[in-house]
Design an enzyme around this catalytic site. Structure first.
Site, PDB file in Angstrom:
ATOM      1  N   GLY A  12      23.797  29.317  55.860  1.00 27.72           N
ATOM      2  CA  GLY A  12      23.194  28.105  55.304  1.00 27.72           C
ATOM      3  C   GLY A  12      24.085  27.432  54.272  1.00 27.72           C
ATOM      4  O   GLY A  12      23.960  26.226  54.035  1.00 27.72           O
TER       5      GLY A  12
ATOM      6  N   ALA B 159      21.337  31.269  53.513  1.00 29.00           N
ATOM      7  CA  ALA B 159      19.911  31.336  53.206  1.00 29.00           C
ATOM      8  C   ALA B 159      19.642  32.709  52.595  1.00 29.00           C
ATOM      9  O   ALA B 159      20.397  33.650  52.818  1.00 29.00           O
ATOM     10  CB  ALA B 159      19.111  31.146  54.489  1.00 29.00           C
TER      11      ALA B 159
ATOM     12  N   GLU C 231      26.380  25.384  56.292  1.00 35.27           N
ATOM     13  CA  GLU C 231      25.564  24.302  56.865  1.00 35.27           C
ATOM     14  C   GLU C 231      25.216  23.257  55.800  1.00 35.27           C
ATOM     15  O   GLU C 231      25.210  22.055  56.077  1.00 35.27           O
ATOM     16  CB  GLU C 231      24.300  24.908  57.489  1.00 35.27           C
TER      17      GLU C 231
ATOM     18  N   GLU D 158      25.401  34.504  60.908  1.00 30.03           N
ATOM     19  CA  GLU D 158      24.011  34.821  61.236  1.00 30.03           C
ATOM     20  C   GLU D 158      23.892  35.850  62.350  1.00 30.03           C
ATOM     21  O   GLU D 158      22.973  36.664  62.376  1.00 30.03           O
ATOM     22  CB  GLU D 158      23.252  33.541  61.633  1.00 30.03           C
TER      23      GLU D 158
HETATM   24  N1  CAA Z   1      20.851  36.322  50.628  1.00 28.16           N
HETATM   25  C1  CAA Z   1      20.390  37.106  49.638  1.00 28.16           C
HETATM   26  N2  CAA Z   1      21.190  37.759  48.785  1.00 28.16           N
HETATM   27  C2  CAA Z   1      22.518  37.639  48.946  1.00 28.16           C
HETATM   28  C3  CAA Z   1      23.071  36.858  49.968  1.00 28.16           C
HETATM   29  C4  CAA Z   1      22.180  36.172  50.842  1.00 28.16           C
HETATM   30  N3  CAA Z   1      22.604  35.348  51.810  1.00 28.16           N
HETATM   31  N4  CAA Z   1      24.417  36.943  49.886  1.00 28.16           N
HETATM   32  C5  CAA Z   1      24.690  37.746  48.845  1.00 28.16           C
HETATM   33  N5  CAA Z   1      23.544  38.171  48.265  1.00 28.16           N
HETATM   34  C6  CAA Z   1      23.390  39.063  47.124  1.00 28.16           C
HETATM   35  C7  CAA Z   1      23.706  40.499  47.495  1.00 28.16           C
HETATM   36  O1  CAA Z   1      22.598  41.118  48.099  1.00 28.16           O
HETATM   37  C8  CAA Z   1      24.050  41.081  46.140  1.00 28.16           C
HETATM   38  O2  CAA Z   1      22.845  41.323  45.452  1.00 28.16           O
HETATM   39  P1  CAA Z   1      22.609  42.770  44.729  1.00 28.16           P
HETATM   40  O3  CAA Z   1      23.646  42.803  43.632  1.00 28.16           O
HETATM   41  O4  CAA Z   1      21.211  42.665  44.220  1.00 28.16           O
HETATM   42  O5  CAA Z   1      22.844  43.802  45.770  1.00 28.16           O
HETATM   43  C9  CAA Z   1      24.744  39.916  45.430  1.00 28.16           C
HETATM   44  O6  CAA Z   1      24.356  38.733  46.131  1.00 28.16           O
HETATM   45  C10 CAA Z   1      26.258  40.014  45.490  1.00 28.16           C
HETATM   46  O7  CAA Z   1      26.630  40.163  46.849  1.00 28.16           O
HETATM   47  P2  CAA Z   1      27.619  41.334  47.370  1.00 28.16           P
HETATM   48  O8  CAA Z   1      27.486  42.539  46.501  1.00 28.16           O
HETATM   49  O9  CAA Z   1      27.350  41.515  48.826  1.00 28.16           O
HETATM   50  O10 CAA Z   1      29.026  40.630  47.101  1.00 28.16           O
HETATM   51  P3  CAA Z   1      30.394  40.893  47.866  1.00 28.16           P
HETATM   52  O11 CAA Z   1      31.435  40.188  47.069  1.00 28.16           O
HETATM   53  O12 CAA Z   1      30.582  42.350  48.134  1.00 28.16           O
HETATM   54  O13 CAA Z   1      30.225  40.191  49.298  1.00 28.16           O
HETATM   55  C11 CAA Z   1      29.567  38.380  50.783  1.00 28.16           C
HETATM   56  C12 CAA Z   1      30.096  38.792  49.366  1.00 28.16           C
HETATM   57  C13 CAA Z   1      30.624  38.706  51.837  1.00 28.16           C
HETATM   58  C14 CAA Z   1      29.316  36.894  50.728  1.00 28.16           C
HETATM   59  C15 CAA Z   1      28.277  39.173  51.086  1.00 28.16           C
HETATM   60  O14 CAA Z   1      27.387  39.029  49.992  1.00 28.16           O
HETATM   61  C16 CAA Z   1      27.554  38.709  52.319  1.00 28.16           C
HETATM   62  O15 CAA Z   1      27.949  39.019  53.425  1.00 28.16           O
HETATM   63  N6  CAA Z   1      26.442  37.932  52.139  1.00 28.16           N
HETATM   64  C17 CAA Z   1      25.595  37.499  53.241  1.00 28.16           C
HETATM   65  C18 CAA Z   1      26.238  36.356  54.007  1.00 28.16           C
HETATM   66  C19 CAA Z   1      25.356  35.946  55.160  1.00 28.16           C
HETATM   67  O16 CAA Z   1      25.103  36.716  56.072  1.00 28.16           O
HETATM   68  N7  CAA Z   1      24.885  34.683  55.154  1.00 28.16           N
HETATM   69  C20 CAA Z   1      24.016  34.158  56.179  1.00 28.16           C
HETATM   70  C21 CAA Z   1      22.584  34.214  55.729  1.00 28.16           C
HETATM   71  S1  CAA Z   1      21.435  33.811  57.006  1.00 28.16           S
HETATM   72  C22 CAA Z   1      21.400  32.115  57.057  1.00 28.16           C
HETATM   73  O17 CAA Z   1      22.073  31.441  56.294  1.00 28.16           O
HETATM   74  C23 CAA Z   1      20.501  31.508  58.086  1.00 28.16           C
HETATM   75  C24 CAA Z   1      20.681  30.030  58.283  1.00 28.16           C
HETATM   76  O18 CAA Z   1      21.510  29.596  59.052  1.00 28.16           O
HETATM   77  C25 CAA Z   1      19.830  29.098  57.581  1.00 28.16           C
END
Ligand code: CAA
Length: 257
Positions: A108, A65, A111, A131
């Protein structure tokens, strides 16, 4: 309708939806979730479509998400807006949906893949429910569906630690049906979808309904449901065509009737 966050194509009888927010690794914001629901509803209504493939990019199916969109929410807004619930349209679709997952399927994203009917994974796929690292729990079915796919111990470990599972572990644990070299993923997913779309559509849809029933009821009730649906098949012209073609040693021509 035009879409800004997904790409939607028809490939013969297969509907192909590609998540397309590359700069955010296909993070599921409300606009994307709305478009996905609209595209899926349209394919569900389209009589020419027999199967749907949902995919992302090489780097990410979806990284979860959209954290930046959710960050300012308080409880009242999350509750009143019914945060995430519109994504449930994916699991309500009555036609089969294959998730073709390469790269990250996190939160998400994982999921969403599990809401589909089965997952074909590229050898680059990585699944996880991170999460907990953000101070929340999975909110789109992760604690429930992951547990049913991989069992309590592994689901608990994944949800409590946020660690990722690679494609090989995901196949071994029953999360994905098959692992495919990344370069062949989409072609293979479309091939499988084509095969499904060539069968009788009502039979395909009732097969999905019947397998899904096994998640929601007891074994005895599930078997009863399956038996009723099986008997009902004999009202279809496609049953007669399928069995006649077998005895005539020819390929069946299903008419979806
Ligand atoms: N939401 C918003 N933006 C996201 C995102 C997310 N879930 N995942 C990645 N992005 C964005 C980053 O912020 C970044 O944007 P900027 O260039 O503007 O900074 C861009 O995508 C590229 O990401 P990274 O620079 O972080 O890329 P990376 O290769 O270094 O890392 C990754 C990749 C490990 C997937 C890392 O992006 C990450 O950990 N993302 C978050 C994963 C996460 O925590 N997901 C769970 C979300 S909560 C949820 O889903 C709730 C639910 O159950 C419904």
């Amino acid at each position: 309708m035009g879409y800004d966050n997904i790409r939607v194509e028809k490939r013969g009888k297969v509907g192909l939806i590609t998540l397309d927010r590359p700069k955010a690794l296909n993070a599921l914001n409300s606009a994307l979730i709305g478009e996905l629901g609209t595209a899926l509803d349209a394919f569900e209504k389209d009589e020419r479509i027999g199967c749907i493939v949902l995919t992302g990019s090489e780097k990410a199916f979806a990284a979860g998400a959209d954290i930046k969109e959710m960050q300012p929410h308080d409880f009242a807004k999350a509750y009143i807006d019914d945060l995430i619930t519109p994504l449930d349209r994916v699991s309500r679709n009555r036609k089969p949906i294959i998730a073709a997952v390469a790269g990250y399927a996190l939160g998400g994203g994982c999921e969403l893949a599990m809401m589909c009917d089965f997952i074909l994974a590229a050898d680059t796929a990585k699944f996880g429910q991170p999460e907990i690292t953000l101070g929340v729990i999975p909110g789109a079915g992760g604690t429930q569906r992951l547990t049913r796919f991989v069992g309590k111990s592994k689901a608990m470990e994944m949800c409590l630690t946020g660690r990722m599972m690679d494609a090989e572990e995901a196949e071994r644990s029953g999360l994905v049906s098959r692992v495919i070299p990344a370069n062949d993923l989409l072609e293979e997913a479309l091939k499988v979808a084509d095969k499904i779309a060539d069968f009788s559509l009502p039979v395909v849809m009732m097969t999905k309904e019947s397998v899904d029933r096994s998640y929601e009821t007891t074994l005895a009730e599930g078997i009863r449901f399956e038996r009723r649906v099986f008997h009902a098949m004999f009202a279809l012209e496609d049953q007669n065509e399928g069995m006649t073609a077998f005895t005539d040693k020819r390929k069946p021509q299903f008419t979806n009737k």
